[in-house]
Motif scaffolding. Sequence first.
Motif, PDB file in Angstrom:
ATOM      1  N   THR A 165       0.850  -1.196   0.000  1.00 34.31           N
ATOM      2  CA  THR A 165       0.000   0.000   0.000  1.00 34.31           C
ATOM      3  C   THR A 165       0.887   1.247   0.000  1.00 34.31           C
ATOM      4  O   THR A 165       2.102   1.162   0.220  1.00 34.31           O
ATOM      5  N   PRO A 166       0.305   2.426  -0.262  1.00 35.41           N
ATOM      6  CA  PRO A 166       1.130   3.649  -0.249  1.00 35.41           C
ATOM      7  C   PRO A 166       1.799   3.918   1.091  1.00 35.41           C
ATOM      8  O   PRO A 166       2.744   4.714   1.151  1.00 35.41           O
ATOM      9  N   TYR A 167       1.325   3.252   2.168  1.00 35.79           N
ATOM     10  CA  TYR A 167       1.869   3.510   3.500  1.00 35.79           C
ATOM     11  C   TYR A 167       2.570   2.273   4.072  1.00 35.79           C
ATOM     12  O   TYR A 167       2.658   2.108   5.286  1.00 35.79           O
ATOM     13  N   ALA A 168       3.075   1.425   3.197  1.00 34.01           N
ATOM     14  CA  ALA A 168       3.770   0.219   3.660  1.00 34.01           C
ATOM     15  C   ALA A 168       4.961   0.606   4.541  1.00 34.01           C
ATOM     16  O   ALA A 168       5.573   1.662   4.370  1.00 34.01           O
ATOM     17  N   ASN A 169       5.266  -0.252   5.504  1.00 31.34           N
ATOM     18  CA  ASN A 169       6.359  -0.049   6.460  1.00 31.34           C
ATOM     19  C   ASN A 169       6.095   1.121   7.406  1.00 31.34           C
ATOM     20  O   ASN A 169       7.021   1.682   7.984  1.00 31.34           O
ATOM     21  N   GLU A 170       4.813   1.470   7.548  1.00 28.26           N
ATOM     22  CA  GLU A 170       4.434   2.511   8.492  1.00 28.26           C
ATOM     23  C   GLU A 170       3.332   1.985   9.410  1.00 28.26           C
ATOM     24  O   GLU A 170       2.642   1.010   9.086  1.00 28.26           O
ATOM     25  N   ASP A 171       3.185   2.630  10.544  1.00 30.01           N
ATOM     26  CA  ASP A 171       2.120   2.316  11.489  1.00 30.01           C
ATOM     27  C   ASP A 171       1.309   3.581  11.745  1.00 30.01           C
ATOM     28  O   ASP A 171       1.838   4.702  11.673  1.00 30.01           O
ATOM     29  N   LEU A 172       0.028   3.393  12.058  1.00 37.65           N
ATOM     30  CA  LEU A 172      -0.850   4.516  12.359  1.00 37.65           C
ATOM     31  C   LEU A 172      -1.065   4.598  13.863  1.00 37.65           C
ATOM     32  O   LEU A 172      -1.563   3.665  14.480  1.00 37.65           O
ATOM     33  N   ALA A 173      -0.663   5.711  14.447  1.00 35.34           N
ATOM     34  CA  ALA A 173      -0.834   5.950  15.877  1.00 35.34           C
ATOM     35  C   ALA A 173      -2.041   6.848  16.077  1.00 35.34           C
ATOM     36  O   ALA A 173      -2.131   7.914  15.469  1.00 35.34           O
ATOM     37  N   ALA A 182      -1.052  10.111  13.877  1.00 35.83           N
ATOM     38  CA  ALA A 182       0.283  10.237  13.295  1.00 35.83           C
ATOM     39  C   ALA A 182       0.634   8.976  12.515  1.00 35.83           C
ATOM     40  O   ALA A 182       0.318   7.859  12.961  1.00 35.83           O
ATOM     41  N   ARG A 183       1.243   9.154  11.356  1.00 36.09           N
ATOM     42  CA  ARG A 183       1.826   8.036  10.599  1.00 36.09           C
ATOM     43  C   ARG A 183       3.297   7.963  10.965  1.00 36.09           C
ATOM     44  O   ARG A 183       4.013   8.957  10.879  1.00 36.09           O
ATOM     45  N   CYS A 184       3.727   6.761  11.359  1.00 33.62           N
ATOM     46  CA  CYS A 184       5.097   6.614  11.862  1.00 33.62           C
ATOM     47  C   CYS A 184       5.822   5.533  11.071  1.00 33.62           C
ATOM     48  O   CYS A 184       5.345   4.391  10.980  1.00 33.62           O
ATOM     49  N   SER A 185       6.964   5.888  10.501  1.00 36.66           N
ATOM     50  CA  SER A 185       7.806   4.887   9.862  1.00 36.66           C
ATOM     51  C   SER A 185       8.490   4.041  10.933  1.00 36.66           C
ATOM     52  O   SER A 185       8.622   4.462  12.084  1.00 36.66           O
ATOM     53  N   ARG A 186       8.911   2.839  10.551  1.00 34.48           N
ATOM     54  CA  ARG A 186       9.520   1.926  11.511  1.00 34.48           C
ATOM     55  C   ARG A 186      11.032   2.122  11.546  1.00 34.48           C
ATOM     56  O   ARG A 186      11.651   2.516  10.557  1.00 34.48           O
ATOM     57  N   ASP A 187      11.603   1.810  12.691  1.00 36.67           N
ATOM     58  CA  ASP A 187      13.059   1.918  12.832  1.00 36.67           C
ATOM     59  C   ASP A 187      13.740   0.952  11.876  1.00 36.67           C
ATOM     60  O   ASP A 187      13.364  -0.219  11.765  1.00 36.67           O
ATOM     61  N   ALA A 188      14.738   1.429  11.185  1.00 39.42           N
ATOM     62  CA  ALA A 188      15.525   0.599  10.263  1.00 39.42           C
ATOM     63  C   ALA A 188      16.967   1.087  10.350  1.00 39.42           C
ATOM     64  O   ALA A 188      17.522   1.185  11.441  1.00 39.42           O
ATOM     65  N   LEU A 189      17.573   1.405   9.207  1.00 35.67           N
ATOM     66  CA  LEU A 189      18.925   1.949   9.225  1.00 35.67           C
ATOM     67  C   LEU A 189      18.937   3.328   9.873  1.00 35.67           C
ATOM     68  O   LEU A 189      19.949   3.756  10.429  1.00 35.67           O
ATOM     69  N   THR A 190      17.815   4.006   9.780  1.00 33.76           N
ATOM     70  CA  THR A 190      17.655   5.302  10.430  1.00 33.76           C
ATOM     71  C   THR A 190      16.470   5.215  11.386  1.00 33.76           C
ATOM     72  O   THR A 190      15.562   4.408  11.189  1.00 33.76           O
ATOM     73  N   PRO A 191      16.467   6.031  12.430  1.00 34.41           N
ATOM     74  CA  PRO A 191      15.343   5.991  13.369  1.00 34.41           C
ATOM     75  C   PRO A 191      14.027   6.342  12.688  1.00 34.41           C
ATOM     76  O   PRO A 191      13.978   7.171  11.777  1.00 34.41           O
ATOM     77  N   GLY A 192      12.946   5.677  13.113  1.00 32.60           N
ATOM     78  CA  GLY A 192      11.635   5.972  12.559  1.00 32.60           C
ATOM     79  C   GLY A 192      11.183   7.376  12.924  1.00 32.60           C
ATOM     80  O   GLY A 192      11.543   7.916  13.967  1.00 32.60           O
TER      81      GLY A 192
END
Length: 236
Positions: A165-173, A182-192
């Motif tokens: 989806t257009p918001y893959a790898n994100e979570d909705l808070a 808030a839409r929040c990206s997940r921690d990976a190589l850089t902090p979410g």
Amino acid sequence: MTTLTSNRGRRRARRSRRSPLPAVIASIATAAGAVGLITWLLWPTWTPQKAGDPSEIPVSVGNTLFNVPAFAMRRKVQRHSGAQERVDLDFAYPSLGPPAMPRRVTAQTVHEEAPPIDVLFLSIALADDTVTPEERARTIYPRYLDAPGTAQADGLSLTPFRDGTPYANEDLAVSQAPALVARCSRDALTPGMCLSERRIEGADLVFRFPRSWLAQWRDVAGAMDRLVARIHRPHR
């Protein structure tokens, strides 16, 4: 002789009628009125600041007036009053004062652990013709959510978006009191990072903050509300 004197008098009268002085006076009066009107329209609307307080700059985005602290403006080119299409601001968190100067990276410090982000970012831009942030959260985001929200002990729910989806790898808070979406990206190589939007009249406000701040989400929601109340004073 009487006729000659009379003719001279008539010529002087005609020259007097053709004198440009009245037109000049009228032009000056018109220009003064225009300058006075422009000055009145552009005169700052904020109240005088106490000594030591940061100065504020009145800017208009989408015909919406904001009084923003000069210290918070991220780009020098935006540090002027008047109409602008976009304004980018930085505030130290949680004080909401001037942000600290970024640490300079050298060859000796490049491999050191990056310092934590302690800045609340805010961008104000012209509202587009798309749905409002409130409508997006109510009618669009639910179409892409993967599963029911995971309720947290303190009232915040986190729901992942589906892959592809257009918001893959994100979570909705989402929370209700205080309100937060808030839409929040997940921690990976850089902090979410989290993105929270709201619309005020003709302007869209976009807040950005580290995902790790969700642990204190009530404080973050309160800080965003205080910033909005600080920079935007609705007409009464």
